[in-house]
Design an enzyme around this catalytic site. Structure first.
Site, short mmCIF file in Angstrom:
data_model
loop_
_atom_site.label_atom_id
_atom_site.label_comp_id
_atom_site.label_asym_id
_atom_site.label_seq_id
_atom_site.Cartn_x
_atom_site.Cartn_y
_atom_site.Cartn_z
N ASN A 468 0.84 -1.20 0.00
CA ASN A 468 0.00 0.00 0.00
C ASN A 468 0.87 1.24 0.00
O ASN A 468 2.04 1.21 0.39
CB ASN A 468 -0.93 0.02 1.22
CG ASN A 468 -0.21 0.31 2.52
OD1 ASN A 468 0.41 -0.57 3.11
ND2 ASN A 468 -0.27 1.55 2.97
N CYS A 469 0.28 2.33 -0.48
CA CYS A 469 0.91 3.64 -0.36
C CYS A 469 0.05 4.47 0.57
O CYS A 469 -0.68 3.92 1.40
CB CYS A 469 1.09 4.29 -1.73
SG CYS A 469 -0.45 4.60 -2.62
N TYR A 470 0.06 5.77 0.41
CA TYR A 470 -0.63 6.65 1.34
C TYR A 470 -2.15 6.51 1.26
O TYR A 470 -2.85 6.62 2.26
CB TYR A 470 -0.23 8.10 1.03
CG TYR A 470 -0.60 9.10 2.10
CD1 TYR A 470 -0.37 8.83 3.43
CD2 TYR A 470 -1.15 10.33 1.75
CE1 TYR A 470 -0.68 9.76 4.41
CE2 TYR A 470 -1.47 11.26 2.71
CZ TYR A 470 -1.24 10.97 4.04
OH TYR A 470 -1.56 11.89 4.99
N ARG A 472 -3.68 4.11 -1.36
CA ARG A 472 -4.09 3.01 -2.22
C ARG A 472 -3.56 1.67 -1.75
O ARG A 472 -2.43 1.56 -1.28
CB ARG A 472 -3.59 3.23 -3.67
CG ARG A 472 -3.95 4.57 -4.25
CD ARG A 472 -3.44 4.68 -5.67
NE ARG A 472 -3.54 6.06 -6.16
CZ ARG A 472 -3.36 6.41 -7.43
NH1 ARG A 472 -3.08 5.51 -8.32
NH2 ARG A 472 -3.48 7.67 -7.78
#
Length: 527
Positions: A468-470, A472
């Site tokens: 995951n990112c910030y 998504r």
């Protein structure tokens, strides 16, 4: 080739989150320290004049500036950790060792060949002191290059083991052994290769600044247009953290990058006017104002029978954009159903930055209203012109509203709340996710949510990797034809992007909680 290139760019963009997301924290703390040393505030609140409080503020803001002058090391370690597939802690440790080997190898080679300039003539020479070692000034680019190389070697050899007496030299130790000659060789190569590259980068920055408002508009346009691909980080990162975004000497230290210059300037009370390069970090305008107008337009154009339901969704997404600067939940509400609105949004984002530049506004709010208050208010109107930022933002909100409303009504765009009566309003299902969080449904809430997400992704056997990112959930899927986008939106996702085997599910700020639930469901532990 195109697929491999896109996959590589996706991985690189994702890996950049490790170093990039920590830097705003440093900026916030610098701004917070500035509160304790602000002379105007001290007149209103005399307790700020106390030596202990003033000294604490100076220590807080001054010490964190050192992060901005060592971004090469930070990006090297951050990228190595972000790109490592496993044993990330070993990758980070190896990155530090490799960085030290590189800078010292370059220093020794340049010294042997009498390429080092006198210490008192470093300014403008293309050389700099890095961790006390004089080398070519590669800044963030050095960290990016070394971080990628460390991650590649780490991923390839970290699980290679030997038998017998050679056992000690396997695994992470083998990775470092391989990297030593690579770092030494790179130090020699870049001694000759980097100066012309450095000149090209400087020329690019000069060209962009020379194009004035056109360059600013193009930056703002691409910053939004590339969001669907997740590659917009590759647009703003060079401006914010490298010499493309500007170079300034502040407090005797050379600072590169628009955001870094801003952070350094707010920590230096002698700076009377903030740098013009800060305009490249003015992305907060559309986040705090423009998208609010867009949300209001979508609400007013929704069908009467669906307004009550859509109100909660749009308010939640708009508040997230305003307070935290996370725009994707709102942007994805119209990105796929009405892409022309997203194009209009991108154009208006670029134009908003141009207007800020025309009126010489230096205020920023990259992560919403909280950042805006901490960064700008204590510095005063003279440095930032923050009241003009708000005024321009309000005008932008009105422009967004009327343009969005006109396009929606004239083109009959199917924005949230304008679907056919027989169609489900995709974003309303966020209520189901909230209900699960609150335990309104039977069973384990997080387990139920994770089971639904995994099933919508084609089952556990269809998932190769979870990350995951910030905002998504990022996955690698074996067969994307099994992905049920409608079901994923039923878990609270505001958008789903499928590109080859890469799937991105946009959840916004709750993505970390969802990632953990999915990891637990799949039995993924540790890294």
């Amino acid at each position: 080739m195109k697929k491999k290139l896109m996959d590589a760019m996706q991985q690189f963009s994702k890996g950049m989150f490790v170093p990039v997301l920590i830097l705003p924290i440093a900026g916030l703390l610098i701004a917070f320290g500035n509160l304790f040393t602000n002379a105007k505030l001290a007149e209103i609140m005399p307790f700020l004049k106390a030596p202990a409080i003033n000294g604490f503020g100076r220590m807080l803001s001054g010490s964190l500036v050192s992060i901005l002058t060592n971004l090469g090391l930070i990006f090297c370690v951050g990228l190595a950790v972000g790109l490592a597939k496993e044993k990330k802690s070993h990758a980070g440790f190896t990155a530090v060792l490799s960085y030290l080997v590189y800078i010292n190898a370059m220093n020794i080679y340049m010294s042997i060949n009498k390429l080092l300039v006198p210490a008192d003539k470093l300014r403008g020479s293309g050389q700099a002191m890095v961790l006390g070692v004089q080398v070519l000034d590669m800044g963030v680019f050095l960290g990016i290059i070394l971080g990628i190389i460390v991650a590649l070697i780490h991923n390839r050899y970290v699980n290679t083991e030997f038998d017998g007496a050679w056992q000690t030299y396997g695994g992470p130790r083998l990775v470092f052994i391989i990297l030593i000659p690579i770092m030494v060789l790179l130090a020699v190569i870049f001694t000759y290769v980097w100066p012309p590259v450095q000149g090209a980068i400087s020329s690019l920055g000069n060209f962009i600044r020379a194009t004035g408002n056109f360059g600013i508009f193009l930056y703002g346009l691409l910053d939004r247009l590339l969001i669907p691909t997740g590659l917009h980080h590759l647009v703003y990162t060079p401006f914010l953290y490298t010499q493309i975004g500007g170079v300034a000497e502040i407090g005797g230290k050379v600072i590169e990058g628009a955001r870094n210059i801003y952070f350094a300037e707010i920590a230096d009370p002698k700076i009377l006017r903030l740098s013009s390069t800060v305009i490249y970090d003015a992305r907060g305008l559309s986040k705090m104002f423009g998208l609010l107008g867009a949300a209001l337009a979508m609400y007013h154009t929704a069908k009467p029978s669906k307004k009550t339901a859509i109100k909660a969704i749009l308010i939640s997404a708009a508040v997230t954009s305003l307070i935290a600067g996370v725009t994707e939940p709102l942007e994805f509400s119209f990105l796929f159903t009405a892409p022309i609105l997203f194009v209009a949004h991108s154009v208006l984002n670029g134009l908003g930055m141009v207007v800020l530049n025309i009126f010489d506004v230096r205020a920023i709010g990259p992560n919403g209203v909280i950042d805006f208050l901490l960064y700008n208010i204590p510095l005063g109107v003279a440095k930032t012109s923050w009241p003009m930022f708000i005024l321009i933002g309000l005008v932008q909100a009105v422009v967004y509203y009327f343009i969005f409303r006109l396009l929606i009504t004239k083109l009959n765009l199917k924005t949230p709340g304008r679907e056919e009566e027989t169609e489900e309003t995709k974003l309303y299902s966020k209520k189901d996710y909230v209900a699960k969080q609150e335990g309104e449904k039977s069973g384990n809430a997080n387990g139920d949510l994770a089971a639904t997400v995994v099933e919508a992704l084609g089952g556990a056997d269809n998932i190769e990797k979870v990350d995951n990112c910030y905002t998504r959930l990022r996955l690698i899927i074996k067969d994307t034809s099994k992905v049920d986008q409608t079901a994923l939106k039923g878990t609270g996702a505001s958008g789903v992007i499928v590109k080859d085997r890469n799937v991105q599910v946009v959840y916004g700020l709750q993505v970390t909680k969802i990632r953990k639930a999915v990891d637990d469901f799949l039995g993924i532990q540790g890294e």
